[in-house]
Design a protein around this motif. Structure first.
Motif, PDB file in Angstrom:
ATOM      1  N   MET A   1     -17.282  35.177  23.060  1.00  0.00           N
ATOM      2  CA  MET A   1     -15.852  35.466  23.169  1.00  0.00           C
ATOM      3  C   MET A   1     -15.107  34.188  23.572  1.00  0.00           C
ATOM      4  O   MET A   1     -15.578  33.466  24.450  1.00  0.00           O
ATOM      5  N   ASP A   2     -13.978  33.933  22.945  1.00  0.00           N
ATOM      6  CA  ASP A   2     -13.211  32.739  23.309  1.00  0.00           C
ATOM      7  C   ASP A   2     -12.610  32.916  24.699  1.00  0.00           C
ATOM      8  O   ASP A   2     -12.125  33.997  25.045  1.00  0.00           O
ATOM      9  N   ARG A   3     -12.638  31.845  25.458  1.00  0.00           N
ATOM     10  CA  ARG A   3     -11.999  31.880  26.777  1.00  0.00           C
ATOM     11  C   ARG A   3     -10.513  31.538  26.589  1.00  0.00           C
ATOM     12  O   ARG A   3     -10.176  30.665  25.803  1.00  0.00           O
ATOM     13  N   THR A   4      -9.663  32.222  27.335  1.00  0.00           N
ATOM     14  CA  THR A   4      -8.219  31.988  27.172  1.00  0.00           C
ATOM     15  C   THR A   4      -7.621  31.271  28.383  1.00  0.00           C
ATOM     16  O   THR A   4      -6.417  31.068  28.457  1.00  0.00           O
ATOM     17  N   LEU A   5      -8.477  30.884  29.317  1.00  0.00           N
ATOM     18  CA  LEU A   5      -8.004  30.322  30.583  1.00  0.00           C
ATOM     19  C   LEU A   5      -7.347  28.956  30.412  1.00  0.00           C
ATOM     20  O   LEU A   5      -6.410  28.610  31.126  1.00  0.00           O
ATOM     21  N   TYR A   6      -7.848  28.181  29.470  1.00  0.00           N
ATOM     22  CA  TYR A   6      -7.450  26.773  29.402  1.00  0.00           C
ATOM     23  C   TYR A   6      -6.554  26.471  28.204  1.00  0.00           C
ATOM     24  O   TYR A   6      -6.738  27.022  27.117  1.00  0.00           O
ATOM     25  N   SER A   7      -5.624  25.521  28.385  1.00  0.00           N
ATOM     26  CA  SER A   7      -4.720  25.084  27.324  1.00  0.00           C
ATOM     27  C   SER A   7      -5.219  23.744  26.762  1.00  0.00           C
ATOM     28  O   SER A   7      -6.199  23.179  27.258  1.00  0.00           O
ATOM     29  N   THR A   8      -4.511  23.212  25.785  1.00  0.00           N
ATOM     30  CA  THR A   8      -4.873  21.923  25.202  1.00  0.00           C
ATOM     31  C   THR A   8      -4.861  20.821  26.259  1.00  0.00           C
ATOM     32  O   THR A   8      -5.710  19.934  26.265  1.00  0.00           O
ATOM     33  N   GLU A   9      -3.885  20.907  27.171  1.00  0.00           N
ATOM     34  CA  GLU A   9      -3.793  19.890  28.228  1.00  0.00           C
ATOM     35  C   GLU A   9      -5.049  19.908  29.112  1.00  0.00           C
ATOM     36  O   GLU A   9      -5.598  18.867  29.471  1.00  0.00           O
ATOM     37  N   HIS A  10      -5.503  21.135  29.427  1.00  0.00           N
ATOM     38  CA  HIS A  10      -6.740  21.244  30.206  1.00  0.00           C
ATOM     39  C   HIS A  10      -7.909  20.670  29.414  1.00  0.00           C
ATOM     40  O   HIS A  10      -8.755  19.958  29.958  1.00  0.00           O
ATOM     41  N   ASP A  11      -7.953  21.008  28.131  1.00  0.00           N
ATOM     42  CA  ASP A  11      -9.079  20.550  27.306  1.00  0.00           C
ATOM     43  C   ASP A  11      -9.136  19.026  27.228  1.00  0.00           C
ATOM     44  O   ASP A  11     -10.215  18.434  27.208  1.00  0.00           O
ATOM     45  N   GLN A  12      -7.948  18.392  27.205  1.00  0.00           N
ATOM     46  CA  GLN A  12      -7.926  16.919  27.149  1.00  0.00           C
ATOM     47  C   GLN A  12      -8.493  16.329  28.441  1.00  0.00           C
ATOM     48  O   GLN A  12      -9.274  15.380  28.413  1.00  0.00           O
ATOM     49  N   PHE A  13      -8.097  16.922  29.561  1.00  0.00           N
ATOM     50  CA  PHE A  13      -8.615  16.431  30.845  1.00  0.00           C
ATOM     51  C   PHE A  13     -10.134  16.648  30.891  1.00  0.00           C
ATOM     52  O   PHE A  13     -10.893  15.774  31.311  1.00  0.00           O
ATOM     53  N   ARG A  14     -10.573  17.811  30.409  1.00  0.00           N
ATOM     54  CA  ARG A  14     -12.006  18.096  30.398  1.00  0.00           C
ATOM     55  C   ARG A  14     -12.758  17.034  29.596  1.00  0.00           C
ATOM     56  O   ARG A  14     -13.792  16.528  30.029  1.00  0.00           O
ATOM     57  N   SER A  15     -12.217  16.689  28.433  1.00  0.00           N
ATOM     58  CA  SER A  15     -12.901  15.708  27.578  1.00  0.00           C
ATOM     59  C   SER A  15     -13.049  14.376  28.285  1.00  0.00           C
ATOM     60  O   SER A  15     -14.100  13.746  28.219  1.00  0.00           O
ATOM     61  N   SER A  16     -11.983  13.954  28.989  1.00  0.00           N
ATOM     62  CA  SER A  16     -12.088  12.635  29.626  1.00  0.00           C
ATOM     63  C   SER A  16     -13.094  12.672  30.778  1.00  0.00           C
ATOM     64  O   SER A  16     -13.850  11.726  30.967  1.00  0.00           O
ATOM     65  N   VAL A  17     -13.116  13.771  31.547  1.00  0.00           N
ATOM     66  CA  VAL A  17     -14.093  13.876  32.641  1.00  0.00           C
ATOM     67  C   VAL A  17     -15.509  13.933  32.057  1.00  0.00           C
ATOM     68  O   VAL A  17     -16.423  13.239  32.521  1.00  0.00           O
ATOM     69  N   ARG A  18     -15.671  14.711  31.003  1.00  0.00           N
ATOM     70  CA  ARG A  18     -16.998  14.861  30.388  1.00  0.00           C
ATOM     71  C   ARG A  18     -17.501  13.521  29.837  1.00  0.00           C
ATOM     72  O   ARG A  18     -18.659  13.157  30.026  1.00  0.00           O
ATOM     73  N   ASP A  19     -16.604  12.800  29.182  1.00  0.00           N
ATOM     74  CA  ASP A  19     -17.001  11.492  28.618  1.00  0.00           C
ATOM     75  C   ASP A  19     -17.434  10.542  29.728  1.00  0.00           C
ATOM     76  O   ASP A  19     -18.432   9.831  29.597  1.00  0.00           O
ATOM     77  N   TYR A  20     -16.653  10.550  30.814  1.00  0.00           N
ATOM     78  CA  TYR A  20     -17.001   9.657  31.931  1.00  0.00           C
ATOM     79  C   TYR A  20     -18.385  10.022  32.480  1.00  0.00           C
ATOM     80  O   TYR A  20     -19.232   9.137  32.700  1.00  0.00           O
TER      81      TYR A  20
END
Ligand code: FAD
Length: 381
Positions: free
Chosen positions: A1-20
């Motif tokens: 099931m898709d999670r609806t908690l996060y927006s694109t802005e959250h996803d961008q922050f997630r990507s940068s933390v994950r990459d680091y």
């Protein structure tokens, strides 16, 4: 099931933390385990990523997200590295920092918040004592007035970041005649004379999280070390504990979910009797059960995160999230070890470490028995 908690802005922050984390932290994971310590450059890196300043206003060097979803997704990414990362870093930015932001004097904020935001200073919190954990209202460490100052004596145990912290929020008794109404909180500079640390404690899991005893021998605290009002520390802790428990719940699910993903991969690859072990009906059923448990638990935790972001999370719902997620995490990881067979029992395998790392989540941040006590009280029985 898709999670609806996060927006694109959250996803961008997630990507940068994950990459680091993938680039600078995961390759050194073995070293941190060997050193029984998360290196200072990781703290500084997380500062640069904006993780450590999520709760800190801009005027003190933070990013003040003002949206708990950012805290939650950062904790999910840290938990995917290991529980030790989630707990050590989570205590710092998600648990200790709000006490300083909300309750410290201007001078104390100026002294600590910019350094916490950058990762230059590491923060800890000391509530538990050798003789008192669940029964927090009975704590014995004392702070006594001496002119305008306070003199702190006593000890704390099991303190995450205790061995390396630069600053600690410490709960101490300021009125011996009272129980919960006689406790105050202090922000304590760990370099003050009389602030001593014990050895790094030898835990069953989470070796890279430094956990230590702290001893206070006539530590002279300046008057403005008091956080909030005198004798109101217990109330402040009760107000802040739901966020601590929600953070625990978020990391419990994220950690188990990560290892379950790795276990599913393994079940695809590993062969027995000429076929992948994932093709046996039993393995399929076990993994189907685990995936379902994680997704259903995740749905509750996501709702709790959304409620907290709206300022509506109750202490009872936070207790449910912490209790249930810890049970699910432990059950899921135990089954993952089984899917790995003998390799699952070898320390060099992430699944074995995760299983050991997770055992404490039913104990810390308030034991699961205390969580059920809180939930039970709400039933008006
Ligand atoms: C790795 C680790 C890191 C930690 N980090 C920190 C930290 O950073 N800061 C900090 O302050 N503390 C920290 N703790 C301490 C943790 O929060 C306590 O261990 C926990 O609150 C339990 O307290 P206790 O160990 O004294 O157990 P006790 O309170 O002695 O409990 C023992 C058992 O009795 C049960 N029990 C107690 N009271 C009741 C009751 N009323 N009803 C039913 N059962 C009950 C408990 O559930 C438990 O099973 C950490 C602990 C660990 C292991």
């Amino acid at each position: 099931m898709d999670r609806t908690l996060y927006s694109t802005e959250h996803d961008q922050f997630r990507s940068s933390v994950r990459d680091y984390l993938a680039r600078d932290v995961l390759p050194n994971a073995e070293q941190y385990i060997e050193d029984k310590l998360i290196a200072r450059d990781v703290w500084r890196g997380l500062g640069e990523q904006g993780v450590l300043g999520l709760e800190i206003p801009e005027e003190y060097g933070g990013g003040e997200a003002g949206d708990y979803r950012f805290n939650a997704l950062a904790q999910e990414e840290l938990a995917a590295v290991s529980m030790a990362f989630a707990s050590s870093v989570g205590i710092d930015f998600d648990i200790v920092t709000p006490y300083i932001v909300d309750l410290a004097s201007e001078a104390q904020k100026q002294q600590w918040l910019p350094r916490i935001a950058s990762g230059e200073a590491v923060a800890a919190i000391g509530m538990t004592e050798p003789s008192v954990g669940s029964d927090l209202a009975n704590l014995k460490s004392s702070a006594v007035r001496s002119g305008d100052d306070w003199i702190l004596n006593g000890s704390k145990t099991f303190i995450t970041n205790g061995y390396t912290c630069d600053v600690a929020v410490i709960a101490a008794r300021t009125n011996p005649e009272q129980r919960s109404k006689g406790i105050s909180l202090f922000v304590v500079d760990a370099s003050l004379p009389g602030f001593e640390r014990g050895r790094k404690l030898d835990k069953v899991g989470q070796p890279e999280a430094d956990t230590a005893e702290l001893f206070f021998d006539d530590v002279r605290l300046p008057a403005d070390s008091l956080l909030g009002e005198v004798d109101r520390g217990f109330i402040a802790m009760m107000e802040k504990l739901p966020q601590e428990r929600l953070g625990s719940a978020v990391t419990n699910v994220a950690h188990a979910k990560q290892i379950l993903g790795e276990t599913i991969e393994y079940a695809r690859e590993r062969k027995a009797f000429g076929q992948s072990i994932g093709s046996f009906q039993n393995t399929k059923f076990v993994l189907a059960d685990l995936v379902t448990r994680i997704e259903v638990t995740q749905a509750y935790i996501d709702q709790a995160v959304a409620a907290h972001a709206d300022g509506k999370l109750t202490a009872v719902d936070a207790a449910k999230a912490k209790y249930f997620s810890a049970e699910v995490q432990n059950a899921v990881l135990d089954s993952c070890v089984q899917v790995f067979g003998g390799y699952g029992y070898m320390r060099e395998y992430r699944v074995a470490r995760a299983w050991m790392d997770a055992r404490v989540t039913r104990i810390w941040a308030g034991t699961n028995e205390i969580m059920k006590e809180i939930i039970g009280r709400s039933l008006d029985l």
